[in-house]
Enzyme design. Sequence first.
Site, PDB file in Angstrom:
ATOM      1  N   CYS A   1      43.863  10.588 -15.201  1.00  0.00           N
ATOM      2  CA  CYS A   1      43.011   9.785 -14.320  1.00  0.00           C
ATOM      3  C   CYS A   1      41.626  10.406 -14.392  1.00  0.00           C
ATOM      4  O   CYS A   1      41.446  11.575 -14.021  1.00  0.00           O
ATOM      5  CB  CYS A   1      43.566   9.858 -12.895  1.00  0.00           C
ATOM      6  N   ASN A   2      40.670   9.639 -14.876  1.00  0.00           N
ATOM      7  CA  ASN A   2      39.302  10.166 -14.992  1.00  0.00           C
ATOM      8  C   ASN A   2      38.697  10.433 -13.629  1.00  0.00           C
ATOM      9  O   ASN A   2      37.915  11.355 -13.454  1.00  0.00           O
ATOM     10  CB  ASN A   2      38.428   9.168 -15.737  1.00  0.00           C
ATOM     11  N   THR A   3      39.054   9.586 -12.670  1.00  0.00           N
ATOM     12  CA  THR A   3      38.460   9.722 -11.343  1.00  0.00           C
ATOM     13  C   THR A   3      38.899  11.056 -10.721  1.00  0.00           C
ATOM     14  O   THR A   3      38.073  11.796 -10.166  1.00  0.00           O
ATOM     15  CB  THR A   3      38.873   8.531 -10.462  1.00  0.00           C
TER      16      THR A   3
ATOM     17  N   CYS B   1      38.276   5.382 -18.044  1.00  0.00           N
ATOM     18  CA  CYS B   1      39.262   5.158 -16.990  1.00  0.00           C
ATOM     19  C   CYS B   1      40.553   4.820 -17.723  1.00  0.00           C
ATOM     20  O   CYS B   1      40.535   3.983 -18.640  1.00  0.00           O
ATOM     21  CB  CYS B   1      38.826   4.002 -16.094  1.00  0.00           C
ATOM     22  N   THR B   2      41.645   5.465 -17.330  1.00  0.00           N
ATOM     23  CA  THR B   2      42.882   5.282 -18.100  1.00  0.00           C
ATOM     24  C   THR B   2      43.513   3.907 -17.890  1.00  0.00           C
ATOM     25  O   THR B   2      44.446   3.551 -18.598  1.00  0.00           O
ATOM     26  CB  THR B   2      43.899   6.393 -17.789  1.00  0.00           C
ATOM     27  N   HIS B   3      42.991   3.113 -16.951  1.00  0.00           N
ATOM     28  CA  HIS B   3      43.438   1.725 -16.845  1.00  0.00           C
ATOM     29  C   HIS B   3      42.810   0.855 -17.951  1.00  0.00           C
ATOM     30  O   HIS B   3      43.358  -0.179 -18.309  1.00  0.00           O
ATOM     31  CB  HIS B   3      43.040   1.113 -15.496  1.00  0.00           C
TER      32      HIS B   3
ATOM     33  N   ASP C   1      48.491   9.908 -12.317  1.00  0.00           N
ATOM     34  CA  ASP C   1      47.403   8.925 -12.155  1.00  0.00           C
ATOM     35  C   ASP C   1      47.513   8.312 -10.762  1.00  0.00           C
ATOM     36  O   ASP C   1      48.566   8.376 -10.123  1.00  0.00           O
ATOM     37  CB  ASP C   1      47.483   7.816 -13.215  1.00  0.00           C
ATOM     38  N   SER C   2      46.431   7.718 -10.331  1.00  0.00           N
ATOM     39  CA  SER C   2      46.446   7.022  -9.043  1.00  0.00           C
ATOM     40  C   SER C   2      47.439   5.855  -9.083  1.00  0.00           C
ATOM     41  O   SER C   2      47.959   5.448  -8.050  1.00  0.00           O
ATOM     42  CB  SER C   2      45.048   6.489  -8.723  1.00  0.00           C
TER      43      SER C   2
ATOM     44  N   GLU D   1      45.943  -3.366 -11.224  1.00  0.00           N
ATOM     45  CA  GLU D   1      47.082  -2.957 -10.364  1.00  0.00           C
ATOM     46  C   GLU D   1      47.773  -4.185  -9.757  1.00  0.00           C
ATOM     47  O   GLU D   1      48.970  -4.188  -9.543  1.00  0.00           O
ATOM     48  CB  GLU D   1      46.606  -2.022  -9.240  1.00  0.00           C
TER      49      GLU D   1
ATOM     50  N   TYR E   1      41.619   5.045  -6.591  1.00  0.00           N
ATOM     51  CA  TYR E   1      40.857   6.233  -6.188  1.00  0.00           C
ATOM     52  C   TYR E   1      39.350   6.016  -6.362  1.00  0.00           C
ATOM     53  O   TYR E   1      38.551   6.682  -5.715  1.00  0.00           O
ATOM     54  CB  TYR E   1      41.246   7.423  -7.066  1.00  0.00           C
ATOM     55  N   GLY E   2      38.992   5.103  -7.272  1.00  0.00           N
ATOM     56  CA  GLY E   2      37.600   4.978  -7.701  1.00  0.00           C
ATOM     57  C   GLY E   2      36.602   4.591  -6.636  1.00  0.00           C
ATOM     58  O   GLY E   2      35.397   4.706  -6.841  1.00  0.00           O
TER      59      GLY E   2
HETATM   60  N1  DGL Z   1      43.076   5.400 -14.036  1.00  0.00           N
HETATM   61  C1  DGL Z   1      42.136   5.954 -13.100  1.00  0.00           C
HETATM   62  C2  DGL Z   1      40.976   6.575 -13.848  1.00  0.00           C
HETATM   63  O1  DGL Z   1      41.157   6.941 -15.013  1.00  0.00           O
HETATM   64  C3  DGL Z   1      41.817   4.870 -12.126  1.00  0.00           C
HETATM   65  C4  DGL Z   1      41.150   5.321 -10.944  1.00  0.00           C
HETATM   66  C5  DGL Z   1      41.325   4.499  -9.705  1.00  0.00           C
HETATM   67  O2  DGL Z   1      42.409   4.577  -9.119  1.00  0.00           O
HETATM   68  O3  DGL Z   1      40.350   3.860  -9.306  1.00  0.00           O
HETATM   69  O4  DGL Z   1      39.904   6.759 -13.340  1.00  0.00           O
END
Ligand code: DGL
Length: 270
Positions: free
Chosen positions: A70-72, A194-196, A7-8, A162, A39-40
């Site tokens: 990470c979905n992004t 988003c996994t966050h 993940d990011s 974060e 990353y988003g």
């Molecule tokens: N957890 C990432 C996701 O699922 C976060 C992306 C990010 O870093 O913006 O998209």
Amino acid sequence: MAVGIFDSGLGGLTVLEAVRKRLPEVPFVYLADSAHAPYGVRTPDDIYALTKAAVARLWEEGCDLVILACNTASAAALRRIQEEGLPEGKRVLGVFVPLIEALTERDWGDNSPPREVAVKHVALFATPATVASRAFQRELAFRAIGVDVEAQACAGVVDAIEEGDMILAEALVRSHVEALKRKMPAPDAAVLGCTHYPLMEDAFQQALGPQVKVFSQAGLVAESLADYLDRHPDMLGAGRESRFLTTGDAAQVSDRATAFLRRKIAFEAA
Ligand code: DGL
């Protein structure tokens, strides 16, 4: 026999916790690209280059199979990474497909033609890059017909998480849910894309109301990974040790991860 989880930043820890519980005998190597999170708000080219480097780092750790938690990264980079060809014996999987399989009531890995499903109005909450990619809608269209998707780009939520500022994250979630409801007043399901966001699941559920079924990825990815490893036991790579790696400040990332998961997590420099 380690599997890589990428993940990011900290969000993928929600997936890591679920896969650890489901597959306690499997070592997992977690890589957080904290130096480049979030990353988003990055461009697809940027996300692709960062994701590719992270995946290569996990292959070096002896992980033949890497999950983009990470979905992004899944939305902006996975297809490109797969299309350009992976080295022999390596696989990269994303987190969209298990989610969409659950939403469309399919068995894991069922690739039969699209069909009508119970949910009709779906709210998607995701990062700006994931929303812009339309990857969710594309994957959904392969599996379901007649589903209306309204996407809400949740700017700022990942940064707040974060930074460990959960009060700000909660306020942002409420305002993004309000914005979504102005476009789609009565969704029957909501996807935390988003996994966050599972860290904010209660805030989403409260703002959406009890009548909305909230789909969160961690458990779904764990079930789908268990099924995948049953079918592909050869994909357990050579690595034997569970590790936490970060491209950022290891001490700071360890503190935040420990606070999120409420157990001691020690990151090392990647
Ligand atoms: N957890 C990432 C996701 O699922 C976060 C992306 C990010 O870093 O913006 O998209």
